[in-house]
Write a protein that holds these residues in place. Structure first.
Motif, PDB file in Angstrom:
ATOM      1  N   SER A  50      85.267 -22.848  14.604  1.00  0.00           N
ATOM      2  CA  SER A  50      85.752 -22.629  12.930  1.00  0.00           C
ATOM      3  C   SER A  50      84.402 -22.404  12.342  1.00  0.00           C
ATOM      4  O   SER A  50      84.633 -21.732  10.246  1.00  0.00           O
ATOM      5  CB  SER A  50      86.875 -24.099  12.393  1.00  0.00           C
ATOM      6  OG  SER A  50      87.549 -24.469  13.274  1.00  0.00           O
TER       7      SER A  50
ATOM      8  N   ARG B 291      86.949 -25.745   5.857  1.00  0.00           N
ATOM      9  CA  ARG B 291      88.149 -25.906   6.120  1.00  0.00           C
ATOM     10  C   ARG B 291      88.199 -27.275   5.600  1.00  0.00           C
ATOM     11  O   ARG B 291      87.572 -28.486   6.143  1.00  0.00           O
ATOM     12  CB  ARG B 291      88.790 -25.913   8.175  1.00  0.00           C
ATOM     13  CG  ARG B 291      88.347 -24.035   8.135  1.00  0.00           C
ATOM     14  CD  ARG B 291      89.830 -23.604   8.999  1.00  0.00           C
ATOM     15  NE  ARG B 291      90.983 -24.474   9.277  1.00  0.00           N
ATOM     16  CZ  ARG B 291      91.121 -24.469  10.238  1.00  0.00           C
ATOM     17  NH1 ARG B 291      90.978 -23.753  11.203  1.00  0.00           N
ATOM     18  NH2 ARG B 291      92.709 -24.196   9.987  1.00  0.00           N
ATOM     19  N   GLU B 292      88.925 -27.941   5.253  1.00  0.00           N
ATOM     20  CA  GLU B 292      89.498 -29.173   4.746  1.00  0.00           C
ATOM     21  C   GLU B 292      89.261 -29.926   6.068  1.00  0.00           C
ATOM     22  O   GLU B 292      89.758 -29.172   7.451  1.00  0.00           O
ATOM     23  CB  GLU B 292      90.676 -29.780   4.778  1.00  0.00           C
ATOM     24  CG  GLU B 292      90.141 -29.233   2.658  1.00  0.00           C
ATOM     25  CD  GLU B 292      89.178 -29.443   1.596  1.00  0.00           C
ATOM     26  OE1 GLU B 292      88.818 -31.027   2.029  1.00  0.00           O
ATOM     27  OE2 GLU B 292      88.828 -29.065   0.667  1.00  0.00           O
TER      28      GLU B 292
ATOM     29  N   ASP C 100      93.008 -30.182   7.300  1.00  0.00           N
ATOM     30  CA  ASP C 100      94.009 -29.263   8.068  1.00  0.00           C
ATOM     31  C   ASP C 100      92.856 -28.715   9.458  1.00  0.00           C
ATOM     32  O   ASP C 100      94.420 -28.554  10.712  1.00  0.00           O
ATOM     33  CB  ASP C 100      93.229 -27.099   7.625  1.00  0.00           C
ATOM     34  CG  ASP C 100      93.719 -27.228   5.778  1.00  0.00           C
ATOM     35  OD1 ASP C 100      94.525 -27.820   5.800  1.00  0.00           O
ATOM     36  OD2 ASP C 100      92.976 -26.535   4.696  1.00  0.00           O
TER      37      ASP C 100
ATOM     38  N   ARG D 285      79.641 -27.792   5.355  1.00  0.00           N
ATOM     39  CA  ARG D 285      81.242 -28.106   4.913  1.00  0.00           C
ATOM     40  C   ARG D 285      80.842 -26.546   2.829  1.00  0.00           C
ATOM     41  O   ARG D 285      81.553 -26.347   3.045  1.00  0.00           O
ATOM     42  CB  ARG D 285      82.281 -29.312   5.007  1.00  0.00           C
ATOM     43  CG  ARG D 285      82.848 -28.951   5.933  1.00  0.00           C
ATOM     44  CD  ARG D 285      83.421 -30.912   6.195  1.00  0.00           C
ATOM     45  NE  ARG D 285      82.187 -32.170   5.525  1.00  0.00           N
ATOM     46  CZ  ARG D 285      82.390 -33.182   6.221  1.00  0.00           C
ATOM     47  NH1 ARG D 285      83.482 -34.061   5.687  1.00  0.00           N
ATOM     48  NH2 ARG D 285      81.497 -34.241   6.065  1.00  0.00           N
TER      49      ARG D 285
END
Length: 486
Positions: free
Chosen positions: A144, A153-154, A157, A193
């Protein structure tokens, strides 16, 4: 009710040859070389290099018509056009074999074998002690990561995707735990993140010092104030001196905000610019030359020309010979047109660039961007008597090698503005002065757009504050508050 109506109207259409010529003009040097190679391979009547005999003439081509057909047959020994075509229908490169012996030099070009950024991260996971579920989660997290090195991305998710795509049922807490392990990968800051987390990961790997510890506190507790450069509030909040804050900021500025971009094995393509023109100063005068790769030596195949003349001298002509000669004529016409198109391309490029060079003579002699004169496509098009679209094709994709570096030609074009004396000045000149003023400002008290507009007005350029803001944004310069330093 249906009606028939006759209407006359004038319309202008470009011929296929004109369209092809425009495409040739638009091509930069490297793309033009590729197009030239393609034409040489496809048309056996076109040859490169100097021609040993007289050039191909169109004599006899118009004599080939359907009226020449007759029912008489001729002997093969009289003229056999197939003999001429047998060798030329197969391109030379297809007749070459790659059966090199073992003692020959290596003929292939070696390619560097690289490892992708994601593979580089996956290889590091092999050094971690992870159970099967943790490894699947870790590999999914690495997959990812974007090119900058972030996971944007969370966690929720990611948990859902693991369940649907990998059949791994886990919790957000477990993913968070694995994420902390993955964030230990190199380069430092990868798998973060957001920017704040990325910078903190890098700082925590540094040797603890007062400056590093203060930098961590600032990023954890006052990240928004730091990004907005509210230095006075930071000094008050953390009860520190300006020097201490300056040292902490220095530690943060040394960090890499895009850790993925620092990976040398990401196999990115490096573009090499080949200048189409060269401008040199010789005895105080400008000298323009076109890259020699844009002026190849081409000629029409002498053998194909002889085949056509042989057919013309033959009194008896069969239908099969007629069809073969029509093919020869088509290839000869295409070769002749291509040679003429290249000559026209050379002339168009040279004439256009020569006009640009003389229009911007002061700049090319001094290298001072403030000497650039206002110039739009129509100015050049009107001077050389060509269409604006033709000038645009030359300017948009061509480069010129100057004593001050390789420049894209379209960069010399700019709009004009009036100064206080009523003279037309280039917007590039105003931008250069604006950039100089900002570079020389006191970074402790940067100039606002209003003050910049006032300074430019004093220098003879009366422009509005919103225009200053527009030019500043085009120069990728931040607002005054974000330019502040301590």
């Amino acid at each position: 009710m249906l009606k028939q109506q006759l209407q006359f109207k004038l319309s202008q259409k470009l011929s296929p040859q004109q369209i092809q010529l425009m495409k040739l003009i638009q091509l930069p040097t490297q793309a033009f070389e590729h197009r030239l190679k393609q034409e040489l391979e496809e048309n056996p009547a076109l040859e490169s290099g100097k021609e040993e005999s007289s050039e191909y003439e169109n004599e006899g081509l118009d004599d080939v018509s359907h009226d020449d057909y007759d029912n008489e047959t001729i002997n093969a020994e009289d003229i056999n056009v197939d003999e001429y075509l047998s060798d030329d229908e197969i391109p030379e490169y297809r007749l070459q074999a790659n059966n090199y012996s073992s003692d020959d030099d290596e003929k292939t070009v070696p390619y560097a074998a690289g490892t992708s950024f994601h593979q580089y991260l996956l290889n590091q996971l092999n050094t971690f002690r992870l159970n099967d579920e943790e490894r699947e989660i870790a590999e999914f997290l690495v997959g990812s990561v974007d090119e900058s090195g972030y996971i944007r991305r969370e966690i929720s998710d990611i948990v859902d995707d693991l369940a649907f795509t990998q059949n791994v049922f886990t919790s957000e807490e477990e993913v968070e735990k694995v994420l902390l392990r993955v964030q230990q990968l190199d380069p430092a800051g990868v798998c973060a993140r957001n920017l704040q987390e990325c910078l903190l990961i890098q700082l925590e790997r540094k040797t603890p010092t007062p400056s590093v510890d203060l930098a961590i506190d600032i990023l954890e507790k006052s990240f928004e104030q730091f990004t907005k450069k509210h230095y006075t509030r930071l000094i008050q909040k953390f009860d520190i001196t300006e020097d201490e804050l300056r040292n902490a900021i220095h530690e943060i500025e040394r960090l890499n905000p895009k850790p993925g971009g620092s990976y040398s094995g990401n196999n990115r393509i490096i573009e090499h610019v080949v200048p189409d023109f060269t401008i040199r100063i010789v005895d105080g005068e400008l000298e323009l030359s076109l890259n020699g790769r844009n002026a190849p030596e081409l000629h029409v195949s002498r053998e194909y020309n002889n085949m056509l003349k042989g057919y013309k001298d033959t009194k008896k002509k069969s239908k099969s010979q007629k069809d073969a000669v029509q093919f020869i004529k088509q290839k000869l016409d295409a070769a002749k047109w291509f040679i003429e198109a290249i000559k026209q391309r050379q002339e168009t490029l040279y004439v256009t660039m020569n006009c640009i060079m003389h229009h911007q003579e002061e700049y090319f002699l001094t290298g001072d961007e403030r000497k650039l004169r206002p110039m739009i496509l129509k100015d050049i098009a009107d001077t050389i008597g060509m269409d604006v679209s033709t000038v645009s094709r030359v300017a948009n994709s061509k480069y010129v090698d100057t004593p001050y570096g390789t420049k894209l030609i379209k960069e010399f074009f700019s709009e004009s503005m009036k100064n206080e004396e009523g003279e037309d000045v280039s917007t590039r000149e105003i931008k250069k002065i604006l950039e100089t003023v900002i570079n020389e400002e006191d970074k402790r008290k940067p100039l606002t757009d209003d003050k910049l507009a006032a300074i430019l007005k004093e220098k003879g350029y009366p422009i509005a504050r919103r225009t200053v803001a527009k030019y500043r944004e085009q120069l990728n310069i931040s607002v005054a508050r974000l330019r502040k330093e301590i």
